[in-house]
Every structure is written in C-alpha cells, then in structure tokens.
Design an enzyme around this catalytic site. Structure first.
Site, PDB file in Angstrom:
ATOM      1  N   HIS A  73      29.792   1.756  27.831  1.00 16.55           N
ATOM      2  CA  HIS A  73      29.337   0.391  28.114  1.00 16.55           C
ATOM      3  C   HIS A  73      30.517  -0.559  28.284  1.00 16.55           C
ATOM      4  O   HIS A  73      30.626  -1.278  29.297  1.00 16.55           O
ATOM      5  CB  HIS A  73      28.432  -0.091  26.975  1.00 16.55           C
ATOM      6  CG  HIS A  73      28.004  -1.527  27.102  1.00 16.55           C
ATOM      7  ND1 HIS A  73      26.766  -1.888  27.591  1.00 16.55           N
ATOM      8  CD2 HIS A  73      28.645  -2.693  26.810  1.00 16.55           C
ATOM      9  CE1 HIS A  73      26.661  -3.208  27.598  1.00 16.55           C
ATOM     10  NE2 HIS A  73      27.790  -3.725  27.125  1.00 16.55           N
ATOM     11  N   GLU A  74      31.402  -0.581  27.305  1.00 18.75           N
ATOM     12  CA  GLU A  74      32.528  -1.506  27.364  1.00 18.75           C
ATOM     13  C   GLU A  74      33.465  -1.185  28.521  1.00 18.75           C
ATOM     14  O   GLU A  74      34.070  -2.090  29.114  1.00 18.75           O
ATOM     15  CB  GLU A  74      33.290  -1.508  26.037  1.00 18.75           C
ATOM     16  CG  GLU A  74      32.493  -2.045  24.860  1.00 18.75           C
ATOM     17  CD  GLU A  74      31.957  -3.445  25.090  1.00 18.75           C
ATOM     18  OE1 GLU A  74      32.603  -4.231  25.836  1.00 18.75           O
ATOM     19  OE2 GLU A  74      30.897  -3.781  24.544  1.00 18.75           O
ATOM     20  N   HIS A 127      32.460  -3.018  31.577  1.00 20.73           N
ATOM     21  CA  HIS A 127      33.044  -4.362  31.656  1.00 20.73           C
ATOM     22  C   HIS A 127      34.478  -4.283  32.173  1.00 20.73           C
ATOM     23  O   HIS A 127      34.913  -5.117  32.972  1.00 20.73           O
ATOM     24  CB  HIS A 127      33.048  -5.014  30.275  1.00 20.73           C
ATOM     25  CG  HIS A 127      31.722  -5.505  29.804  1.00 20.73           C
ATOM     26  ND1 HIS A 127      30.940  -6.373  30.532  1.00 20.73           N
ATOM     27  CD2 HIS A 127      31.040  -5.276  28.640  1.00 20.73           C
ATOM     28  CE1 HIS A 127      29.835  -6.655  29.850  1.00 20.73           C
ATOM     29  NE2 HIS A 127      29.876  -5.994  28.707  1.00 20.73           N
ATOM     30  N   HIS A 152      34.631  -3.934  35.810  1.00 23.68           N
ATOM     31  CA  HIS A 152      34.317  -5.216  36.456  1.00 23.68           C
ATOM     32  C   HIS A 152      35.584  -6.067  36.583  1.00 23.68           C
ATOM     33  O   HIS A 152      35.811  -6.734  37.602  1.00 23.68           O
ATOM     34  CB  HIS A 152      33.256  -5.943  35.618  1.00 23.68           C
ATOM     35  CG  HIS A 152      32.442  -6.929  36.385  1.00 23.68           C
ATOM     36  ND1 HIS A 152      31.426  -7.656  35.811  1.00 23.68           N
ATOM     37  CD2 HIS A 152      32.478  -7.331  37.683  1.00 23.68           C
ATOM     38  CE1 HIS A 152      30.882  -8.449  36.713  1.00 23.68           C
ATOM     39  NE2 HIS A 152      31.503  -8.270  37.864  1.00 23.68           N
TER      40      HIS A 152
END
Length: 681
Positions: free
Chosen positions: A470-471, A474, A477
C-alpha cells in the site's frame, strides 16, 4: 548562525538533491525556517509590487518558484519530527506551528496577490491545459482560504489558524507520549504463549531498548486493535493490551486529549462559519471530489447497514467457537475478536495467517515482491545506494531508474518502529518533482515493524505485507510525477483521491506471479503452499463485516465531529462518540471504532479532518481499477504504462475524476467494491 553555514539554506549538492543529513543538526532548523519565511515573503512582495499588468509569466511562474528554502526545511524537519523526533524537534514543532500558520495566511490572505491571480484567471483560456488548471486551482484555493474576507474577518481567521495549528500539534505530541507510556510490559514469558520465537525476541529487544532486562514490551500501534491479539492465548493479556490502546489520550494527566478534541472541533466549526460554510465538513468537502458532506453520508450510509449486519453474523460465529470449546464460556469482547476470528478462519478455510510469517521475510518482500511487481509493471529498477545517508541508520536509500536506464529518483525505506517515530505507516516526499524547478523526486516510506534482535530475520505479518504494498503505491505516485509545476507533483491531489494509487498497488501482493516470487520460507526455501494461496483467495471476504464496520465507525465519527455547527455545544467526548456511533448503528462494543477520538491522529493532527472517508471513497475507484487490470491481462508493461501515463504521472495537474475517466473509459461503479467487501446483499 550565518545562512552560508546552514545546510538547509542552499540546494543540496548531493545526487537528486537528497538533503545532506550528515550535515544537518537540530540547531539548523529554526534559523532555516526564519530564513525561509523571510525569503518567501520577499518573493511574494516582488510579485505584488510589479507595476506591469498581471500575466501568467510575471505572476504564476514566480509564485510557483517562490518559497523553495522554506519548502526545503519544512519537508526535512517534518519528516524528522514524525519519524525520529527528539525533545528539541518536539519543542520546535509546537513553537513553529503557529508561525507557519501565520506565514501561510500572510500569503493566502494577501489582497494584492489574490487580485493578480484573479486578473490572470480572466485570460487563462489562452494557456495550455496544465497552466490553465494551475490558475483555476490557485484562484479556488485563495477564495477557499478566505481571500474574499474583509480585514476584520481576515484577522479573526488568522487567530483561528494559528490556534488550531498549535492545538493539533499538541494533540500529536500527547498521543506519541501516551502511546509510549502505555506500552504493555510483560515479565512472564508464558503470558506470551501463541507468539513465535521471533516475535518474542522482538518484544524482548524492545524492552532492552528502554533499559529493561528480562522482560517483554508490547508497544502500541496506531489503530485500536493490535496484531498480537490474533495470537495470544492469554485472555488477560489481550484485555490489558486493548485497554491500554483505548486509554490513550483519555486518562487524565498531561497527555489527555479530550479537551483538545472539543476545542479543535469547536474552533473548526467557528472558522467554517466565518468562511461561509455551515460546518467544517462542508468547508473541507467543497474542495474535494465529494463536494459535500451529504454525498459522503450517502455513500457511507449505503455501506454501514450491511457491514454492521455482517459483523453481527461474524460475532455469532465467534461466539459459537467460544461456547463449544471454552470450559468456561464468556461473551465475545473486543479483545477476543482477532483471536477467535483466526480460529474461525482456520476452521472454515484452513488458513492460519500467523503461520504465514516465515514466508514473509522483509528483504524478500521488498526486493522480490514490492520491487519485482514494480519492475514487471513499469520497467523500473532499484539499486541500493550505501554511499547516500538518510536521516536515521535504519533508513535505506535506493536509486530508481526507468527501463531505458534514465534516472528517475530516490526511494527511502524506513521499516522499523521506535519510540521516536509516530504510529502508523505513511509516505512523504523529501523532494517533489517539477520540470519548472528542475527537481527529481525523492520519496520516503515509513512503516512500524518491530525490529528483531541483531542477526534474526524480520518476518512480516500478512497485514504488514499488505501495508508495505500500500505505502509503496504512494511512493510510486511520487516517483512517477511528471508535471511542470511543483503544486501538482505526485500526491498533491485531492485528499479523497490520494489513497487510490496506494490501494490499487495492494492487488499485486497476492498476484500469483508476484507472490510465488517472494513468498518463500526463510529457512527451507520452500514456496508458500499453493493450496494455502487458494485458501487465502477464497477467504478474501472473511471478517470483512468487522473490518468494514470498524473503518466506517471511524469515518462516520470523523464526519460527526466535523458536521457540528458553531451553535452546537459539545461538552463530553465519550458521550458524543457513543451517540454518533449509535446513530449509524455501529455501536457494537465487540467492534470498536478503528480510532477513538482521543487517538484519532488522522483527523485531529494528520490532515484527514472531515476526510477520513477518503479511504473507502478512493476504494470505489480502486476496486473498479483492479477489475480493469484483471480484464486486461494483469501484470503487463502495457497496462503499467497506461496507468502510469494517465493517472500516476499527472499528479494533481488535472481533475482526478477526469483522469480516471481517461484511464477507464467511464466513471467508476461501486459494484466491485461491494463484492470485494461482501456487501452486495
């Protein structure tokens, strides 16, 4: 200290402008903040004093170039204060917060600057798309921030902003201190029955770090629940851990956050009225994709009843296990749920998530899982740079290249928990990409994995692996940002869109090609058994009633606090919280809210105020996107390039829902999310 001696003042000489952490000391921060604010205001005055007619070139370009010193020191300092704080940084953060709020107001409430931006907006239709959107966003943000207020209104707004910045900083510091203070100390190793040898060794190491020998320290995580609750056979110890977790910020003394919660929400409501809104929730959502708290309520209200229903059914199944197998049956309570849920999972699906730890050795998860998926999907490669120093010895620096060998940026991983690090997991940029400024991206991932003794492997739980993926979503991104203006770089998107890329990246954790590459027993080298993988997939919706209910309870509690008006008088945190959860049918004592008010860092110190709904709002897009990947061949370079080009790379340079439509060919639908969470009936 002269500016020339301060390593935060000038651009870093290191590769990718990585901050020169070896040269930065605590005493550098405050003078760098002072220099940065002075320089920023000088740059703004140069714009507003320009006698020429406002144009994009003489107003927006210098506005985007302004404040680089301040941005540089702020990113380094706030990364430090959240991941490796000290008494000095804690004190400075409380002292600097109102000053930074005042500085922001000095710019956002500057009538001359607002007038120039408004003048540029009148002829923005001649600009390219990204430049035109930049003007639109600045104009909207100026007006949202109060640029239209009269002088008296602006003065009142400044007071609100400075006070709130102080209170939210104090909330965070209280929470960190109380979390450390409430760590559960165990002196009898038999109480830890159910944990693995590696987990017990990590708890012993945590105790030794605090100078306590022959003991075991269970440090608290940010959410209400704790990973060890699924394994500990001692109901007494499970109860101690849950009680400690729920006591944070509400037991009197110097770290009590209850008055802060009341004061923060009261001031936010008053500020919203000053700005022309009925509530803080209305103020916040007006500048998000949701647009209104009513839209948020409609979506959350669609999910809460089936989630609560499913949680009750799950609770009944857990109760059956207790009634059948315990010599002295008892009613299931919150501290029992994870333990007996694992028993039901094993009985129903023959899946023991704790037994999967030996297959999730952290280095393999990183290199052969997280990095491997990114290479397959996007062609990027990673090389550890031992010659580059991060801000803490545990933080590692990796250089990232595109498939053609061109440089992309730096990725920093800070895996382990420590008393100086706030709870949870997060990503933040140290350098934000911008072609205007010639800057490449440098991003950080922080997790809170217990550190094992020296020489022992770091074995991750199933949830920790999921958090890792999940991290890293980020991080992608931020790394893939390809925008002109720093305002739009990477995760600088609407709050209720920012979780979308990270949630999409979770899908690769269990993607067969990825899983078989990293899920290998750390001692035997045997792969995770294929039948276990099938069982994991079959049980994907297991316990979703509980997990969805605890999340929705927190999201709706956040909304309740921020839908109060300036006329509402709230005098007791516990009563308000109980009433808010009862109103939405999520007041099941066995399923407590993921974050109770006094340790709800997301909403009272973390920037998710009236925005914690963002996770499930983004998950609508995420579930729809996962369906697209599955329909279009999954882990392919073509799919990765499309996702990178149309969604990840554009950052905030276009309306996020327009970007999604360009990627998907239509708006997202909610059905894939309902199916994923078992809420379709």
């Amino acid at each position: 200290m002269a500016d020339t001696t301060n390593p935060l003042i000038a651009p870093s000489p290191l590769p990718y402008y990585l901050p020169p952490f070896a040269d930065i000391a605590d005493e550098h921060y405050e003078p760098a903040f002072d220099a940065g604010m002075r320089a920023h205001l000088d740059e703004i005055r140069a714009i507003t004093s320009n006698a020429d007619e406002p144009t994009f070139e003489n107003t927006m370009i210098p506005l985007e170039r302004a404040g680089q010193i301040l941005h540089r020191v702020a990113t380094v300092f706030f990364n430090k204060s959240s991941s490796d704080s000290s008494e000095t940084t804690n004190a400075l953060e409380e002292e600097i917060a109102p000053r930074l709020a005042a500085h922001d107001d000095a710019i956002m409430l500057d009538a001359a600057l607002y007038a120039r931006v408004r003048a540029v907006a009148q002829s923005a239709d001649t600009l390219d798309d990204e430049s035109r959107y930049l003007v639109e966003r600045y104009l909207a943000e100026f007006e949202h921030a109060g640029a239209n207020l009269d002088d008296d209104g602006k003065e009142r707004l400044r007071a609100f902003n400075q006070t709130l910045s102080t209170l939210t900083t104090r909330f965070e510091k209280n929470l960190l201190a109380d979390t450390n203070d409430l760590a559960v100390l165990v002196t009898d190793v038999e109480e830890l029955d159910g944990l693995s040898e590696g987990e017990i060794a990590s708890l012993a190491a945590a105790a030794r770090e605090r100078g306590i020998d022959d003991a075991y320290l269970i440090t608290l995580v940010l959410p209400t629940g704790h990973p060890v609750l699924a394994s500990l056979t001692s109901r007494t110890l499970r109860h101690r851990i849950m009680e400690a977790s729920r006591a944070r910020g509400r037991r009197g003394g110097p770290y009590d956050n209850r008055e802060l919660v009341l004061e923060i929400t009261r001031l936010r409501a008053q500020r919203a009225r000053l700005l022309g809104f009925n509530s803080h929730a209305e103020y916040v959502t007006a500048e998000q994709t949701a647009k209104s708290p009513e839209a948020v309520s409609r979506m959350l209200g669609q999910l809460a009843p089936p989630a609560a229903r499913n949680a009750r059914a799950e609770q009944a199944a857990l109760q059956e296990i207790v009634d059948e197998h315990e010599s002295e049956p008892f009613a299931i309570e919150a501290h029992d749920w994870a333990f007996y849920s694992e028993r039901v999972r094993q009985a129903t699906y023959d899946v023991d998530t704790q037994a999967m730890r030996p297959y999730f050795e952290a280095e393999r998860v990183l290199r052969d899982g997280v990095f491997f998926a990114a290479t397959k999907l996007y062609g990027m490669t990673f090389t550890e740079r031992h010659d580059l120093m991060a801000y803490h010895p545990d933080a590692r620096v990796f250089e990232v290249h595109n498939e053609d060998g061109t440089e992309l940026g730096l990725y920093i991983l800070d895996l382990y928990t420590r008393d100086s690090k706030r709870g949870g997991a997060w990503m933040n940029p140290l350098v934000s990409q911008s072609t205007l400024l010639g800057l490449p991206p440098v991003v950080v991932n922080n997790l809170n994995v217990p550190k094992p003794p020296a020489g022992s492997p770091t074995l991750l739980s199933f949830d920790e692996v999921n958090t890792f993926f999940h991290e890293f979503g980020h991080a992608l991104h931020g790394l893939f940002a390809h925008v002109t203006y720093p305002k739009f770089s990477g995760t600088n998107v609407f709050r209720d869109f920012v979780e979308f890329p990270s949630q999409v990246n979770e899908m690769w954790m269990l993607w067969p090609e990825v899983l078989e590459n990293y899920a290998v027993h750390h001692r035997t080298g045997e792969p995770l058994p294929a039948d276990l993988v099938e069982k994991i997939q079959a049980s994907s919706a297991f316990d979703e009633g509980h997990s969805t209910s605890e999340y929705l309870a927190a999201a709706l509690l956040d909304q309740a606090w921020h839908r109060i008006t300036a006329d509402d008088a709230v005098g007791d945190v516990e009563s308000f919280e109980a009433d808010a959860l009862a109103d939405v049918g999520l007041d099941n004592p066995a399923v407590p809210t993921r974050y109770s008010s006094t340790y709800f860092a997301h909403t009272f110190s973390g920037g998710y105020d009236a925005g914690y709904y963002s996770y499930i709002w983004s998950e609508v897009l995420d579930a729809d996107t996962v369906e697209w990947f599955e329909e279009n061949g999954g882990l392919t370079r073509e799919n990765g390039d499309r996702f990178r080009r149309l969604l990840l790379g554009v950052g905030g340079s276009t309306d996020p829902l327009e970007a999604y439509r360009a990627f998907r060919g239509r708006d997202a639908v909610i059905e894939p999310l309902l199916s994923r969470r078992g809420l379709e009936h």
